[in-house]
Scaffold this motif. Structure first.
Motif, mmCIF file in Angstrom:
data_model
loop_
_atom_site.group_PDB
_atom_site.id
_atom_site.type_symbol
_atom_site.label_atom_id
_atom_site.label_comp_id
_atom_site.label_asym_id
_atom_site.label_seq_id
_atom_site.Cartn_x
_atom_site.Cartn_y
_atom_site.Cartn_z
ATOM 1 N N SER A 98 -3.042 -4.258 -1.637
ATOM 2 C CA SER A 98 -3.081 -2.863 -1.186
ATOM 3 C C SER A 98 -4.545 -2.436 -1.092
ATOM 4 O O SER A 98 -5.250 -2.872 -0.181
ATOM 5 N N ASP B 243 7.256 2.428 0.330
ATOM 6 C CA ASP B 243 7.899 3.064 -0.823
ATOM 7 C C ASP B 243 8.646 2.016 -1.657
ATOM 8 O O ASP B 243 8.669 0.821 -1.313
ATOM 9 N N SER C 87 0.714 1.127 -6.879
ATOM 10 C CA SER C 87 1.291 1.989 -5.852
ATOM 11 C C SER C 87 0.286 3.087 -5.528
ATOM 12 O O SER C 87 -0.649 3.345 -6.283
ATOM 13 N N GLY C 88 0.489 3.730 -4.383
ATOM 14 C CA GLY C 88 -0.397 4.817 -3.989
ATOM 15 C C GLY C 88 -1.773 4.379 -3.553
ATOM 16 O O GLY C 88 -2.701 5.198 -3.496
ATOM 17 N N GLN C 89 -1.937 3.112 -3.211
ATOM 18 C CA GLN C 89 -3.245 2.582 -2.830
ATOM 19 C C GLN C 89 -3.397 2.540 -1.300
ATOM 20 O O GLN C 89 -2.409 2.441 -0.573
ATOM 21 N N SER D 105 0.829 -1.199 0.000
ATOM 22 C CA SER D 105 0.000 0.000 0.000
ATOM 23 C C SER D 105 0.869 1.256 0.000
ATOM 24 O O SER D 105 2.100 1.193 -0.046
ATOM 25 N N SER D 106 0.228 2.431 0.067
ATOM 26 C CA SER D 106 0.935 3.698 -0.128
ATOM 27 C C SER D 106 1.991 3.978 0.942
ATOM 28 O O SER D 106 2.895 4.787 0.719
#
Length: 230
Positions: free
Chosen positions: A74, A35, A109-111, A31-32
């Motif tokens: 995520s 990195d 990404s970014g979830q 998840s977000s």
């Protein structure tokens, strides 16, 4: 009496024999809050833990193999298989599985962290697993659920009968995530959590966790954990 004995034989013949001692789902949080560097530590750490000498020995402590499946998770609807179900019959099988996990690429990404959806997906994947004596989900993450239904919703909705859910917590500054996993995530009489002190410690924590999950007695004998050698 003869007819009853015949029907009993038919029932025994119809019941599938277990193909392995454990079906193990490995679920990685991408998840977000994770990195790119941390994501790489997760994949490489899992691969290295699978190939650690003591873990490899645990896989082959019995002639009955372990079945592995892995996916990343995520947000809601963001679950991507990293390793389809495979029976680990030989060290070469384990090496191939570990290599595939190390080479895998992040699918999203970014979830947010849709933990209930991840658990539901894992339970669904277990429906396609080889027939095994036991089933375990190994959920790794560094946060708590923040999208859609949580673990309780998953356990009320998806097929979890007989399934053990263990947790690998990637600790940050406080115990909030560890407490959440302890209270809401782990499931089953033998369930436990393992804690990694940050992403750089993930490999060590996963190694310890795999040892506890894989090194078991099977085939109707005492199913409690044996002492891990070393």
């Amino acid at each position: 009496m003869v007819r009853a004995a015949f029907l009993s034989c038919l029932c025994l013949a119809a019941a599938p024999a277990a193909a392995c001692r454990l079906a193990l789902v490995l679920a990685l949080d991408v998840s977000s809050s994770v990195d790119a560097r941390e994501d790489k530590l997760l994949r490489d750490g899992l691969a290295a833990a699978l190939l650690a000498p003591e873990v490899e020995a645990a896989f082959f402590v019995s002639a009955d193999p372990v079945a592995l499946m892995a996916f990343e998770w995520s947000g809601r609807g963001h679950q991507t298989d990293l390793l389809d179900w495979v029976l680990i019959n030989t060290p070469a099988d384990l090496e191939i599985a570990a290599d595939g996990l190390s080479r895998s690429q992040r699918g999203a990404s970014g979830q947010p962290t849709a933990m209930g959806h991840a658990l539901g997906y894992a339970a669904t994947k277990l429906q396609d697993a080889p027939v095994c004596l036991s089933q375990t989900i190994d959920l790794a993450g560094d946060g708590i659920n923040n999208e859609s239904f949580g673990p309780a919703g998953a356990y009320a909705t998806f097929p979890f009968e007989g399934v053990v859910v263990n947790g690998l917590v990637i600790a940050r500054d406080d115990r909030a995530v560890q407490d959440y996993f302890q209270t809401h995530v782990i499931r089953g009489p033998t369930a436990f959590i393992e804690v990694a002190q940050g992403f750089t410690d993930f490999e060590n924590a996963m190694r310890r966790k795999l040892l506890r999950e894989v090194f078991t007695q099977v085939l109707g004998r005492n199913t409690s954990l044996q002492r891990v050698p070393g």
